[in-house]
Design a protein around this motif. Structure first.
Motif, PDB file in Angstrom:
ATOM      1  N   ILE A 156      49.370  21.971  42.747  1.00 45.83           N
ATOM      2  CA  ILE A 156      49.510  22.716  43.999  1.00 45.83           C
ATOM      3  C   ILE A 156      50.348  23.965  43.770  1.00 45.83           C
ATOM      4  N   MET A 157      51.490  23.793  43.087  1.00 48.07           N
ATOM      5  CA  MET A 157      52.360  24.941  42.802  1.00 48.07           C
ATOM      6  C   MET A 157      51.686  25.928  41.854  1.00 48.07           C
ATOM      7  N   LEU A 158      50.945  25.417  40.868  1.00 49.54           N
ATOM      8  CA  LEU A 158      50.229  26.296  39.930  1.00 49.54           C
ATOM      9  C   LEU A 158      49.207  27.145  40.673  1.00 49.54           C
ATOM     10  N   SER A 159      48.416  26.522  41.536  1.00 53.81           N
ATOM     11  CA  SER A 159      47.380  27.256  42.274  1.00 53.81           C
ATOM     12  C   SER A 159      47.996  28.277  43.215  1.00 53.81           C
ATOM     13  N   ALA A 160      49.034  27.863  43.953  1.00 52.93           N
ATOM     14  CA  ALA A 160      49.640  28.758  44.944  1.00 52.93           C
ATOM     15  C   ALA A 160      50.333  29.938  44.291  1.00 52.93           C
ATOM     16  N   SER A 161      51.142  29.694  43.257  1.00 55.99           N
ATOM     17  CA  SER A 161      51.890  30.781  42.620  1.00 55.99           C
ATOM     18  C   SER A 161      50.970  31.733  41.860  1.00 55.99           C
ATOM     19  N   THR A 162      49.919  31.193  41.235  1.00 58.56           N
ATOM     20  CA  THR A 162      48.960  32.060  40.551  1.00 58.56           C
ATOM     21  C   THR A 162      48.201  32.919  41.555  1.00 58.56           C
ATOM     22  N   GLU A 163      47.867  32.330  42.706  1.00 62.86           N
ATOM     23  CA  GLU A 163      47.158  33.092  43.740  1.00 62.86           C
ATOM     24  C   GLU A 163      48.021  34.229  44.269  1.00 62.86           C
ATOM     25  N   VAL A 164      49.322  33.975  44.451  1.00 63.18           N
ATOM     26  CA  VAL A 164      50.233  35.027  44.902  1.00 63.18           C
ATOM     27  C   VAL A 164      50.232  36.187  43.900  1.00 63.18           C
ATOM     28  N   SER A 165      50.255  35.858  42.611  1.00 67.67           N
ATOM     29  CA  SER A 165      50.262  36.905  41.572  1.00 67.67           C
ATOM     30  C   SER A 165      48.942  37.667  41.533  1.00 67.67           C
ATOM     31  N   ILE A 166      47.827  36.948  41.713  1.00 66.42           N
ATOM     32  CA  ILE A 166      46.516  37.605  41.734  1.00 66.42           C
ATOM     33  C   ILE A 166      46.416  38.551  42.925  1.00 66.42           C
ATOM     34  N   LEU A 167      46.921  38.128  44.080  1.00 65.27           N
ATOM     35  CA  LEU A 167      46.917  38.997  45.261  1.00 65.27           C
ATOM     36  C   LEU A 167      47.735  40.264  45.011  1.00 65.27           C
ATOM     37  N   SER A 168      48.844  40.146  44.274  1.00 67.20           N
ATOM     38  CA  SER A 168      49.638  41.328  43.916  1.00 67.20           C
ATOM     39  C   SER A 168      48.860  42.251  42.984  1.00 67.20           C
ATOM     40  N   SER A 169      48.145  41.652  42.042  1.00 67.08           N
ATOM     41  CA  SER A 169      47.323  42.447  41.120  1.00 67.08           C
ATOM     42  C   SER A 169      46.222  43.186  41.874  1.00 67.08           C
ATOM     43  N   MET A 170      45.635  42.526  42.871  1.00 67.84           N
ATOM     44  CA  MET A 170      44.595  43.168  43.680  1.00 67.84           C
ATOM     45  C   MET A 170      45.178  44.318  44.500  1.00 67.84           C
ATOM     46  N   ALA A 171      46.411  44.153  44.977  1.00 72.28           N
ATOM     47  CA  ALA A 171      47.069  45.227  45.728  1.00 72.28           C
ATOM     48  C   ALA A 171      47.313  46.431  44.820  1.00 72.28           C
ATOM     49  N   TYR A 172      47.732  46.186  43.585  1.00 67.53           N
ATOM     50  CA  TYR A 172      47.960  47.288  42.640  1.00 67.53           C
ATOM     51  C   TYR A 172      46.651  47.988  42.293  1.00 67.53           C
ATOM     52  N   ASP A 173      45.576  47.209  42.163  1.00 71.34           N
ATOM     53  CA  ASP A 173      44.263  47.801  41.906  1.00 71.34           C
ATOM     54  C   ASP A 173      43.861  48.748  43.030  1.00 71.34           C
ATOM     55  N   ARG A 174      44.072  48.346  44.296  1.00 71.93           N
ATOM     56  CA  ARG A 174      43.750  49.204  45.439  1.00 71.93           C
ATOM     57  C   ARG A 174      44.667  50.427  45.476  1.00 71.93           C
ATOM     58  N   TYR A 175      45.929  50.243  45.092  1.00 71.98           N
ATOM     59  CA  TYR A 175      46.866  51.376  45.028  1.00 71.98           C
ATOM     60  C   TYR A 175      46.367  52.431  44.037  1.00 71.98           C
ATOM     61  N   CYS A 176      45.957  51.986  42.851  1.00 67.66           N
ATOM     62  CA  CYS A 176      45.473  52.934  41.843  1.00 67.66           C
ATOM     63  C   CYS A 176      44.177  53.604  42.291  1.00 67.66           C
ATOM     64  N   ALA A 177      43.299  52.837  42.956  1.00 67.48           N
ATOM     65  CA  ALA A 177      42.009  53.385  43.387  1.00 67.48           C
ATOM     66  C   ALA A 177      42.173  54.441  44.473  1.00 67.48           C
ATOM     67  N   ILE A 178      43.117  54.245  45.384  1.00 77.24           N
ATOM     68  CA  ILE A 178      43.273  55.145  46.532  1.00 77.24           C
ATOM     69  C   ILE A 178      44.293  56.242  46.262  1.00 77.24           C
ATOM     70  N   CYS A 179      45.395  55.885  45.615  1.00 78.23           N
ATOM     71  CA  CYS A 179      46.477  56.859  45.406  1.00 78.23           C
ATOM     72  C   CYS A 179      46.324  57.658  44.120  1.00 78.23           C
ATOM     73  N   LYS A 180      45.634  57.089  43.115  1.00 78.52           N
ATOM     74  CA  LYS A 180      45.457  57.785  41.834  1.00 78.52           C
ATOM     75  C   LYS A 180      43.994  57.702  41.396  1.00 78.52           C
ATOM     76  N   PRO A 181      43.081  58.215  42.213  1.00 76.86           N
ATOM     77  CA  PRO A 181      41.652  58.050  41.917  1.00 76.86           C
ATOM     78  C   PRO A 181      41.207  58.713  40.615  1.00 76.86           C
TER      79      PRO A 181
END
Length: 306
Positions: A103-128
């Motif tokens: 449970i902790m592995l799935s939840a904590s990994t998902e939190v990190s993946i969501l952060s990675s997705m946020a950074y991907d959107r940041y690079c796509a929109i702010c540094k196209p």
């Protein structure tokens, strides 16, 4: 009960209801939710893999998020379905510790993946102009590997100390799954180390990912607001709105579950919030990401026709 439950070898899960008819209804509902979760997230993974138009970092992360959602549901729901209709609502001590780990592995990994997705959107929109150079295939694989590594060590660090605890008195876990706080509350040992370790590690991982995600969105929103055309602003925001909704759902319910004051703590609230972020959110994620996405819906149609 005064025997050491770790020697006796099992815990009893409270479940959601003792009413037989309601148990049958809950079993059918949660079985349907589980099947839909696996099918919906599996279709996203298949669509991303089979459609050349979806071969980019955003969908790469989405595919991994779907895999995580299947894992998260599979950790809790099958055992929950079993205990819903079984007369003996028990789980072995080792099985309970293993479930807490995953449970902790799935939840904590998902939190990190969501952060990675946020950074991907940041690079796509702010540094196209630099997006393809920054978010290349090697970089996104490093982000995914780092997410799993963080999740593994976070889970291991919180699960191993459980082995030193003794469990006496009641062996009933006031929950439908073996979440760490529910296990710790049953111990007759000194659990101050476990509690401090849990809140410190969860605070570090959760806070770091939260501020990284929110920092990315502060830059994203400020960049979108500077776009002159209304159509341009809507197009830019549409690329990250689904992810933002998922982040709010996941962080909102899980944070309230663990950070709310003890004065508003109750078994009912714990179960409702746990159902939201561990059972319903994995089902809602593919719906949120797919409904506004024309390419994803087109891929689904091709898969269903095939």
């Amino acid at each position: 009960m005064v025997r050491n439950q770790s020697e006796e070898g099992f815990f009893s899960l409270l479940g959601l209801s003792n009413d037989l008819q309601f148990q049958i209804l809950l079993f059918i509902q949660f079985l349907l939710i589980y099947l839909l979760t696996v099918v919906a997230n599996g279709m996203i993974m298949l669509a991303v893999k089979s459609n050349p138009n979806l071969q980019n970092p955003m969908y790469f992360f989405l595919s991994h998020l779907s895999f995580l959602d299947i894992c998260y549901s599979s950790v809790t729901l099958p055992k929950m379905l079993e205990t819903t209709i079984a007369k003996q609502k028990t789980i072995s001590v080792n099985g309970c510790f293993a479930q807490a780990f995953f449970i902790m592995l799935s939840a904590s990994t998902e939190v990190s993946i969501l952060s990675s997705m946020a950074y991907d959107r940041y690079c796509a929109i702010c540094k196209p102009l630099h997006y393809m150079n920054i978010v290349n295939i090697a970089f996104i694989w490093k982000l995914v590997a780092s997410s799993w590594t963080i999740g593994f060590f976070y889970s291991l660090a919180n699960t191993v100390p459980l082995l030193r605890l003794e469990f006496c008195g009641s062996n009933v876990i006031q929950h439908f799954s073996c979440e760490l706080p529910s296990i710790i509350s049953l111990s007759c040992s000194d659990t101050s180390f476990n509690q401090i370790l849990f809140f410190m590690s969860a605070g570090i991982v959760g806070t770091a990912c939260f501020f990284f995600t929110m920092g990315s969105y502060v830059h994203i929103i400020s960049t979108i607001l500077r776009i002159n055309s209304r159509e341009g602003r809507q197009k830019a925001f549409s690329t990250c709105s689904s992810h933002l909704i998922v982040v709010i759902l996941f962080y909102g319910t899980s944070s309230f579950r663990y950070l709310r004051p003890s004065s508003v703590s109750s078994v009912v609230w714990d179960e409702i919030l746990s159902i939201q972020y561990s059972i319903l959110t994995p089902l809602l994620n593919p719906i949120i990401y797919s409904l506004p996405n024309k390419e994803m819906k087109a891929s689904f149609k091709k898969i269903l026709k095939f």
